[in-house]
Design an enzyme around this catalytic site. Sequence first.
Site, PDB file in Angstrom:
ATOM      1  N   ARG A 132       0.852  -1.193   0.000  1.00 23.56           N
ATOM      2  CA  ARG A 132       0.000   0.000   0.000  1.00 23.56           C
ATOM      3  C   ARG A 132       0.882   1.234   0.000  1.00 23.56           C
ATOM      4  NH1 ARG A 132      -2.868   0.372   5.040  1.00 23.56           N
ATOM      5  NH2 ARG A 132      -1.484   2.102   5.562  1.00 23.56           N
ATOM      6  N   GLU A 163       4.540   7.222   2.556  1.00 23.37           N
ATOM      7  CA  GLU A 163       5.351   6.030   2.767  1.00 23.37           C
ATOM      8  C   GLU A 163       4.848   4.916   1.869  1.00 23.37           C
ATOM      9  OE1 GLU A 163       5.036   4.691   6.791  1.00 23.37           O
ATOM     10  OE2 GLU A 163       2.845   4.601   6.761  1.00 23.37           O
ATOM     11  N   ASN A 165       4.173   0.906   2.154  1.00 21.68           N
ATOM     12  CA  ASN A 165       4.030  -0.194   3.115  1.00 21.68           C
ATOM     13  C   ASN A 165       4.163  -1.534   2.410  1.00 21.68           C
ATOM     14  OD1 ASN A 165       2.873   1.399   5.617  1.00 21.68           O
ATOM     15  ND2 ASN A 165       1.728   2.112   3.836  1.00 21.68           N
ATOM     16  N   SER A 170      -3.225  -2.764   6.141  1.00 22.35           N
ATOM     17  CA  SER A 170      -4.530  -3.170   6.672  1.00 22.35           C
ATOM     18  C   SER A 170      -5.683  -2.315   6.152  1.00 22.35           C
ATOM     19  CB  SER A 170      -4.496  -3.104   8.200  1.00 22.35           C
ATOM     20  OG  SER A 170      -4.158  -1.806   8.629  1.00 22.35           O
ATOM     21  N   LYS A 335      12.171   3.003   5.780  1.00 17.30           N
ATOM     22  CA  LYS A 335      12.189   4.417   5.393  1.00 17.30           C
ATOM     23  C   LYS A 335      13.501   4.803   4.710  1.00 17.30           C
ATOM     24  CE  LYS A 335       8.144   4.921   7.279  1.00 17.30           C
ATOM     25  NZ  LYS A 335       7.940   3.504   7.671  1.00 17.30           N
ATOM     26  N   LYS A 394      11.737  10.272  10.844  1.00 14.15           N
ATOM     27  CA  LYS A 394      11.117   8.948  10.789  1.00 14.15           C
ATOM     28  C   LYS A 394      12.117   7.839  11.090  1.00 14.15           C
ATOM     29  CE  LYS A 394       7.463   9.859   7.380  1.00 14.15           C
ATOM     30  NZ  LYS A 394       6.838   9.339   6.141  1.00 14.15           N
ATOM     31  N   GLU A 398       7.050   0.450  11.200  1.00 11.54           N
ATOM     32  CA  GLU A 398       5.693   0.462  10.669  1.00 11.54           C
ATOM     33  C   GLU A 398       4.721   0.458  11.845  1.00 11.54           C
ATOM     34  OE1 GLU A 398       5.112   0.860   7.566  1.00 11.54           O
ATOM     35  OE2 GLU A 398       7.138   0.518   6.822  1.00 11.54           O
ATOM     36  N   GLY A 399       3.458   0.782  11.555  1.00 11.36           N
ATOM     37  CA  GLY A 399       2.423   0.636  12.566  1.00 11.36           C
ATOM     38  C   GLY A 399       1.943   1.930  13.190  1.00 11.36           C
ATOM     39  N   ARG A 484      -8.248   7.641   4.717  1.00 11.33           N
ATOM     40  CA  ARG A 484      -8.357   7.879   6.156  1.00 11.33           C
ATOM     41  C   ARG A 484      -8.277   9.382   6.397  1.00 11.33           C
ATOM     42  NH1 ARG A 484      -3.271   4.403   7.724  1.00 11.33           N
ATOM     43  NH2 ARG A 484      -2.712   5.231   5.673  1.00 11.33           N
TER      44      ARG A 484
END
Length: 508
Positions: A132, A163, A165, A170, A335, A394, A398-399, A484
């Site tokens: 993603r 970024e 992923n 998810s 990153k 950064k 992740e997360g 989002r």
Amino acid sequence: MNKGLLKRMQSCVKLPLSELEAETLAALAVDWALTHGITMRTDQTPNSSEKIQHASFVLFPSPLPHPLLFKVKSIQATYNLLYHNLSHDHDFLKKTLANTIKVDEFTRRLWNIYEASRRNPKQQEVSLGLFRSDYMLDMCQSSIDSQMPKQAKSKDISIKQIEFNTIAASFSGLANQVSEWHKYLLTRMELGGITDHIPVNESSSLLANGLSSAWSLYTEASKKAMEMRAAILFVIEPITKNIFDQRWMEFSIHRLNSSIPVIRKTLLEVYEQGEIDKNTQALIVDGREIAVVYFRDGYSPNSYPTEKEWKAREMMELSMAIKCPSIQYHLAGTKKIQQELCRAGTVEKFIPDSESSVRAIRETFAGQFTLDMNEEGDKVVAMVKEIPERYVMKPQREGGGNNIFGIDILQKLKDIETNQDLTEDRSAFILMEKITPPSFKNYILRVGTPLKCCDVVSELGIYGIIMGTKDKVILNMECGHLLRSKQLNVNEGGIVEGQGALDSPYLV
């Protein structure tokens, strides 16, 4: 910036609503969400589905320029190929991650598993990626834009990558349902004529097709695996609050091919119940052969509280199961790799035959800079000290919830400089220009939070699938989107963490 476009980027409904109308529609929205699976477990009972709540989502769809959505969807397959190609270039990975591996324990442990898999005499050559790529609209010209040829510079609101992923991307299941809610709401408000502005989103079924295709590839190569009904293994967190998003994927696999078993295990359970067949190198978990390993955990140091979890990860990587992602795909998502791609000539190295594709990719880059312990890194530190509000620091994580913003960057750099034991810790981070998105009015529906009309900004994710070996790509496609939104001036946008909310685009 095109002021006409910005003027059109308003809510499809005049806001704010009256208090009564807002409360009435919010109650309807919550019931719709619970009926249609826009749900999560509660903080009080994160491992039980006896009590659930709706996931955070917005009442109305948020405006998004149609040309920019089309642009990032059209280049997703190129992005997939870019990361596929670079992940199979050992020398590039080694050179790019060299300083990070020295100072970041988590990345070093992943690297060690990667090296072990390379030494493995019998290894699975096929990798599966459910990726993603995340973006935000930007109203400011990036330093990257200023380096482009004149004809390539943005003359309008641009879109910049946050970024890329490569593991546990998810919310594809819940995203589909939010789009359907917004279509229903507009029709209910007698605005059905504009529902065509909400694009079709089939991300969950398309991503499930990637897992199903990998299962078919594995079982077709092994008569025994087919006969024994080899499974897809979901590697899950010990505490799984976001289980329903995973179930959407699991049930989508069943709809595509009901003969595919899916089992769910934590890393610790894989360690306790797993083994590798000494003759075939097949992964066996709880007595069943595993065709595909799908990681929904394993992306954070918190995933590995003991050596047992690390041994489980290595066992899976050394097996013949197809991994989603493979260890090289996981490393490609750091990153530091994203920062290195901003250097002149790097994208061109891995996408050598398409100048237009390279240009389209580069137009989505925001400025990114090394913080390595060298002269280049020192210049970047001096730059950020002048105007820290323009940047984000950064780590290789992740997360969500890991980034450092604005004035806090200066304190982090000071901590590193004054702590002699952490003098090289700077190399574990990269610096990125902060993106300036436009804001819109909307209502965020979040459990325990009063309903109010507020200013929000949005982040767009484009899903993609790639499957193949170093020399052959078997499957490569774009497969849906995720929007989002979060309140203006909130830095992080994680939904599980409570800052962000599910949304869908209203094309303008």
